[in-house]
Design an enzyme around this catalytic site. Structure first.
Site, PDB file in Angstrom:
ATOM      1  N   ASP A   1       0.871  -1.186   0.000  1.00 15.42           N
ATOM      2  CA  ASP A   1       0.000   0.000   0.000  1.00 15.42           C
ATOM      3  C   ASP A   1       0.903   1.229   0.000  1.00 15.42           C
ATOM      4  O   ASP A   1       2.078   1.144   0.383  1.00 15.42           O
ATOM      5  CB  ASP A   1      -0.902   0.001   1.246  1.00 15.42           C
ATOM      6  CG  ASP A   1      -2.161   0.838   1.056  1.00 15.42           C
ATOM      7  OD1 ASP A   1      -3.260   0.273   0.991  1.00 15.42           O
ATOM      8  OD2 ASP A   1      -2.047   2.090   0.978  1.00 15.42           O
TER       9      ASP A   1
ATOM     10  N   ARG B   1     -11.139  -1.940  -9.968  1.00 12.34           N
ATOM     11  CA  ARG B   1     -11.687  -1.216 -11.109  1.00 12.34           C
ATOM     12  C   ARG B   1     -10.948  -1.688 -12.352  1.00 12.34           C
ATOM     13  O   ARG B   1      -9.728  -1.846 -12.328  1.00 12.34           O
ATOM     14  CB  ARG B   1     -11.494   0.293 -10.942  1.00 12.34           C
ATOM     15  CG  ARG B   1     -12.484   0.952  -9.996  1.00 12.34           C
ATOM     16  CD  ARG B   1     -13.910   0.962 -10.552  1.00 12.34           C
ATOM     17  NE  ARG B   1     -14.854   1.571  -9.636  1.00 12.34           N
ATOM     18  CZ  ARG B   1     -15.561   0.910  -8.724  1.00 12.34           C
ATOM     19  NH1 ARG B   1     -15.425  -0.392  -8.602  1.00 12.34           N
ATOM     20  NH2 ARG B   1     -16.414   1.542  -7.937  1.00 12.34           N
TER      21      ARG B   1
ATOM     22  N   ASP C   1     -13.713  -9.187 -11.912  1.00 15.68           N
ATOM     23  CA  ASP C   1     -15.104  -8.764 -11.664  1.00 15.68           C
ATOM     24  C   ASP C   1     -15.359  -7.409 -12.322  1.00 15.68           C
ATOM     25  O   ASP C   1     -16.492  -6.945 -12.365  1.00 15.68           O
ATOM     26  CB  ASP C   1     -15.359  -8.674 -10.148  1.00 15.68           C
ATOM     27  CG  ASP C   1     -16.834  -8.382  -9.824  1.00 15.68           C
ATOM     28  OD1 ASP C   1     -17.709  -9.039 -10.435  1.00 15.68           O
ATOM     29  OD2 ASP C   1     -17.109  -7.503  -8.989  1.00 15.68           O
TER      30      ASP C   1
ATOM     31  N   GLU D   1     -17.590  -1.755 -19.266  1.00 18.32           N
ATOM     32  CA  GLU D   1     -18.622  -2.643 -18.726  1.00 18.32           C
ATOM     33  C   GLU D   1     -19.979  -2.249 -19.309  1.00 18.32           C
ATOM     34  O   GLU D   1     -20.463  -1.162 -19.014  1.00 18.32           O
ATOM     35  CB  GLU D   1     -18.640  -2.550 -17.198  1.00 18.32           C
ATOM     36  CG  GLU D   1     -17.336  -3.050 -16.581  1.00 18.32           C
ATOM     37  CD  GLU D   1     -17.261  -2.858 -15.058  1.00 18.32           C
ATOM     38  OE1 GLU D   1     -18.268  -2.480 -14.454  1.00 18.32           O
ATOM     39  OE2 GLU D   1     -16.181  -3.097 -14.507  1.00 18.32           O
TER      40      GLU D   1
ATOM     41  N   HIS E   1     -19.263  -7.440 -12.505  1.00 22.53           N
ATOM     42  CA  HIS E   1     -19.217  -6.418 -11.439  1.00 22.53           C
ATOM     43  C   HIS E   1     -20.248  -6.729 -10.341  1.00 22.53           C
ATOM     44  O   HIS E   1     -21.137  -5.914 -10.056  1.00 22.53           O
ATOM     45  CB  HIS E   1     -19.462  -5.021 -12.026  1.00 22.53           C
ATOM     46  CG  HIS E   1     -18.865  -3.936 -11.172  1.00 22.53           C
ATOM     47  ND1 HIS E   1     -18.293  -2.814 -11.694  1.00 22.53           N
ATOM     48  CD2 HIS E   1     -18.758  -3.814  -9.815  1.00 22.53           C
ATOM     49  CE1 HIS E   1     -17.869  -2.038 -10.709  1.00 22.53           C
ATOM     50  NE2 HIS E   1     -18.131  -2.623  -9.550  1.00 22.53           N
ATOM     51  N   ILE E   2     -20.099  -7.908  -9.741  1.00 25.92           N
ATOM     52  CA  ILE E   2     -21.065  -8.365  -8.738  1.00 25.92           C
ATOM     53  C   ILE E   2     -20.506  -8.345  -7.313  1.00 25.92           C
ATOM     54  O   ILE E   2     -21.103  -8.910  -6.406  1.00 25.92           O
ATOM     55  CB  ILE E   2     -21.584  -9.789  -9.058  1.00 25.92           C
ATOM     56  CG1 ILE E   2     -20.411 -10.788  -9.133  1.00 25.92           C
ATOM     57  CG2 ILE E   2     -22.396  -9.797 -10.343  1.00 25.92           C
ATOM     58  CD1 ILE E   2     -20.850 -12.247  -9.071  1.00 25.92           C
ATOM     59  N   GLY E   3     -19.366  -7.669  -7.138  1.00 25.85           N
ATOM     60  CA  GLY E   3     -18.724  -7.647  -5.820  1.00 25.85           C
ATOM     61  C   GLY E   3     -19.671  -7.300  -4.681  1.00 25.85           C
ATOM     62  O   GLY E   3     -19.632  -7.894  -3.607  1.00 25.85           O
ATOM     63  N   ALA E   4     -20.529  -6.327  -4.912  1.00 22.91           N
ATOM     64  CA  ALA E   4     -21.417  -5.856  -3.842  1.00 22.91           C
ATOM     65  C   ALA E   4     -22.825  -6.421  -3.988  1.00 22.91           C
ATOM     66  O   ALA E   4     -23.744  -6.001  -3.281  1.00 22.91           O
ATOM     67  CB  ALA E   4     -21.464  -4.329  -3.852  1.00 22.91           C
TER      68      ALA E   4
HETATM   69  P1  NAD Z   1     -10.119   1.488   0.766  1.00 25.24           P
HETATM   70  O1  NAD Z   1     -10.083   2.948   0.552  1.00 25.24           O
HETATM   71  O2  NAD Z   1     -10.488   0.967   2.092  1.00 25.24           O
HETATM   72  O3  NAD Z   1      -8.683   0.862   0.392  1.00 25.24           O
HETATM   73  C1  NAD Z   1      -7.954   1.239  -0.733  1.00 25.24           C
HETATM   74  C2  NAD Z   1      -6.473   1.197  -0.354  1.00 25.24           C
HETATM   75  O4  NAD Z   1      -5.703   1.479  -1.538  1.00 25.24           O
HETATM   76  C3  NAD Z   1      -6.069   2.241   0.695  1.00 25.24           C
HETATM   77  O5  NAD Z   1      -5.406   1.617   1.762  1.00 25.24           O
HETATM   78  C4  NAD Z   1      -5.143   3.188  -0.069  1.00 25.24           C
HETATM   79  O6  NAD Z   1      -4.098   3.710   0.734  1.00 25.24           O
HETATM   80  C5  NAD Z   1      -4.604   2.278  -1.149  1.00 25.24           C
HETATM   81  N1  NAD Z   1      -4.066   2.989  -2.298  1.00 25.24           N
HETATM   82  C6  NAD Z   1      -4.510   4.132  -2.872  1.00 25.24           C
HETATM   83  N2  NAD Z   1      -3.726   4.450  -3.920  1.00 25.24           N
HETATM   84  C7  NAD Z   1      -2.789   3.490  -4.011  1.00 25.24           C
HETATM   85  C8  NAD Z   1      -1.696   3.270  -4.877  1.00 25.24           C
HETATM   86  N3  NAD Z   1      -1.422   4.125  -5.879  1.00 25.24           N
HETATM   87  N4  NAD Z   1      -0.931   2.177  -4.682  1.00 25.24           N
HETATM   88  C9  NAD Z   1      -1.202   1.333  -3.643  1.00 25.24           C
HETATM   89  N5  NAD Z   1      -2.210   1.489  -2.797  1.00 25.24           N
HETATM   90  C10 NAD Z   1      -2.994   2.556  -2.976  1.00 25.24           C
HETATM   91  O7  NAD Z   1     -11.055   0.903  -0.379  1.00 25.24           O
HETATM   92  P2  NAD Z   1     -11.792  -0.519  -0.407  1.00 25.24           P
HETATM   93  O8  NAD Z   1     -13.133  -0.374   0.213  1.00 25.24           O
HETATM   94  O9  NAD Z   1     -10.865  -1.563   0.081  1.00 25.24           O
HETATM   95  O10 NAD Z   1     -12.022  -0.671  -1.973  1.00 25.24           O
HETATM   96  C11 NAD Z   1     -10.947  -1.002  -2.841  1.00 25.24           C
HETATM   97  C12 NAD Z   1     -11.400  -1.045  -4.292  1.00 25.24           C
HETATM   98  O11 NAD Z   1     -12.489  -1.928  -4.460  1.00 25.24           O
HETATM   99  C13 NAD Z   1     -11.886   0.294  -4.864  1.00 25.24           C
HETATM  100  O12 NAD Z   1     -11.346   0.397  -6.183  1.00 25.24           O
HETATM  101  C14 NAD Z   1     -13.359   0.134  -5.022  1.00 25.24           C
HETATM  102  O13 NAD Z   1     -13.838   0.932  -6.074  1.00 25.24           O
HETATM  103  C15 NAD Z   1     -13.427  -1.351  -5.344  1.00 25.24           C
HETATM  104  N6  NAD Z   1     -14.751  -1.930  -5.090  1.00 25.24           N
HETATM  105  C16 NAD Z   1     -15.262  -2.830  -5.990  1.00 25.24           C
HETATM  106  C17 NAD Z   1     -16.498  -3.425  -5.782  1.00 25.24           C
HETATM  107  C18 NAD Z   1     -17.051  -4.432  -6.746  1.00 25.24           C
HETATM  108  O14 NAD Z   1     -18.262  -4.557  -6.859  1.00 25.24           O
HETATM  109  N7  NAD Z   1     -16.220  -5.200  -7.437  1.00 25.24           N
HETATM  110  C19 NAD Z   1     -17.248  -3.080  -4.640  1.00 25.24           C
HETATM  111  C20 NAD Z   1     -16.707  -2.182  -3.716  1.00 25.24           C
HETATM  112  C21 NAD Z   1     -15.453  -1.611  -3.969  1.00 25.24           C
END
Ligand code: NAD
Length: 310
Positions: free
Chosen positions: A172, A234, A258, A263, A284-287
């Site tokens: 991270d 994403r 996902d 999309e 895109h069914i994560g949630a």
């Molecule tokens: P979060 O904010 O809790 O965690 C994201 C982490 O990424 C943070 O710790 C941040 O410091 C880190 N980060 C930011 N920029 C970075 C970089 N350049 N290099 C390394 N680390 C970096 O977010 P989350 O709730 O864990 O969500 C993470 C991802 O999941 C997001 O992209 C969100 O859009 C995606 N998501 C997808 C679905 C789905 O349906 N598939 C659902 C919810 C979230």
């Protein structure tokens, strides 16, 4: 709040609408409303609620002359010009964390599905073929999982992976060595270490300028031969065209996605990727679980009310 108008332009759990109505807001539920229509009507609304489909860019925000709150019923804010909204005094709220467990569970499911070629076998069975022996998978226990982005979802994925007996390398930009230690994971600020040492890599970063195509040719080149890649963050975090090439060359053993750059997929090569026997894609069914949807609905509704001073 009486009489304030809410426009919802993507499908959300009815609970969200119910909570807002109970507090006197007038809710118009218009999931899938086309952009031209949105631009025409947005001027009438105080609150806009979207998921990831609706692009809330400068033009939408400028036309929304009465807008006080923009809410993302979910996590990622990459479809909203947050900076511009804030400059115009509009509050932007979301539901961080509400879907984290559901996304983490899907991620591990996809990892196992990719490692054992569920998709290819299921497609064969649908064609009445008994495909045993056609694809040999890999075991995950004892292997190294690289977790890129160790936030809410990354942490939960790491925790489940530890339960599978995997070594976890978490990366991270923010120091999270304490949280890593808690679950027996190793933390590094060096992305190259993760790329070099991981047998499987899973992505959990937000989509930003810095993370766009974070996994490009250069990154793929540094990975181990036979790496498995999982993306539930994403689509544009991976240069997907490059990923397809590395799958075809065999350097990438399998991939599970996902999320995609478009999309649904647009280009012919994107469909080739989706149909590739070593790739498993979910739409895109994560949630998309009952629990996550309820939590997202509640958290979003209360975040809107709080932003309105309730
Ligand atoms: P979060 O904010 O809790 O965690 C994201 C982490 O990424 C943070 O710790 C941040 O410091 C880190 N980060 C930011 N920029 C970075 C970089 N350049 N290099 C390394 N680390 C970096 O977010 P989350 O709730 O864990 O969500 C993470 C991802 O999941 C997001 O992209 C969100 O859009 C995606 N998501 C997808 C679905 C789905 O349906 N598939 C659902 C919810 C979230």
């Amino acid at each position: 709040l009486d009489g304030m108008k809410v426009l919802v332009t993507d499908p959300v759990d009815k609970l969200l609408l119910g909570i807002l109505e109970k507090h006197g807001l007038q809710v118009d539920y218009r999931p899938g409303v086309p952009r031209e229509e949105l631009l025409k009507i947005i001027g009438d609304y105080d609150i806009l609620v979207v998921r990831s489909r609706t692009k809330v860019d400068r033009e939408v925000i400028d036309r929304g002359e009465k807008l006080k709150v923009i809410a993302r019923a979910g996590v990622g804010l990459d479809n909203i010009d947050v900076q511009h909204a804030i400059e115009k005094g509009i509050k932007v709220v979301n539901a961080p964390g509400a879907a984290a467990q559901s996304v983490a569970e899907l991620t591990i499911g996809l990892l196992i599905a990719a490692a054992r070629f569920f998709k290819a076998h299921i497609v064969s069975l649908e064609r009445r073929e008994w495909s045993k022996g056609r694809w040999t998978g890999v075991e995950l226990s004892g292997k190294t999982l690289g977790v890129i982005g160790f936030g809410r979802i990354g942490y939960r994925v790491a925790k489940i992976a530890r339960g599978l007996g995997m070594r976890v390398l978490a990366y991270d930009v923010v120091d999270a060595s304490d949280r890593a230690r808690e679950i027996g994971a190793e933390f590094t600020r060096d992305l190259d270490v993760v790329l070099r040492e991981s047998d499987a890599i899973t992505l959990h970063v937000p989509l930003t300028k810095e993370t766009y195509h974070l996994i490009d040719r250069d990154a793929l080149e540094k990975m181990k031969d036979g790496v498995i890649i999982v993306n539930t963050s994403r689509g544009p975090v991976i240069d997907t065209k490059a990923l397809l090439e590395y799958l075809e060359s065999g350097k990438v053993f399998a991939a599970a996605l996902d999320v995609l750059e478009h999309e649904p997929p647009k280009e012919e090569w994107e469909w080739r990727l989706v149909h590739h026997p070593r790739v498993i894609v979910t739409p895109h069914i994560g949630a998309e679980t009952r629990e996550a949807k309820r939590r997202v609905a509640e958290e979003t509704a209360y975040a809107i009310l709080e932003a309105l001073g309730m």
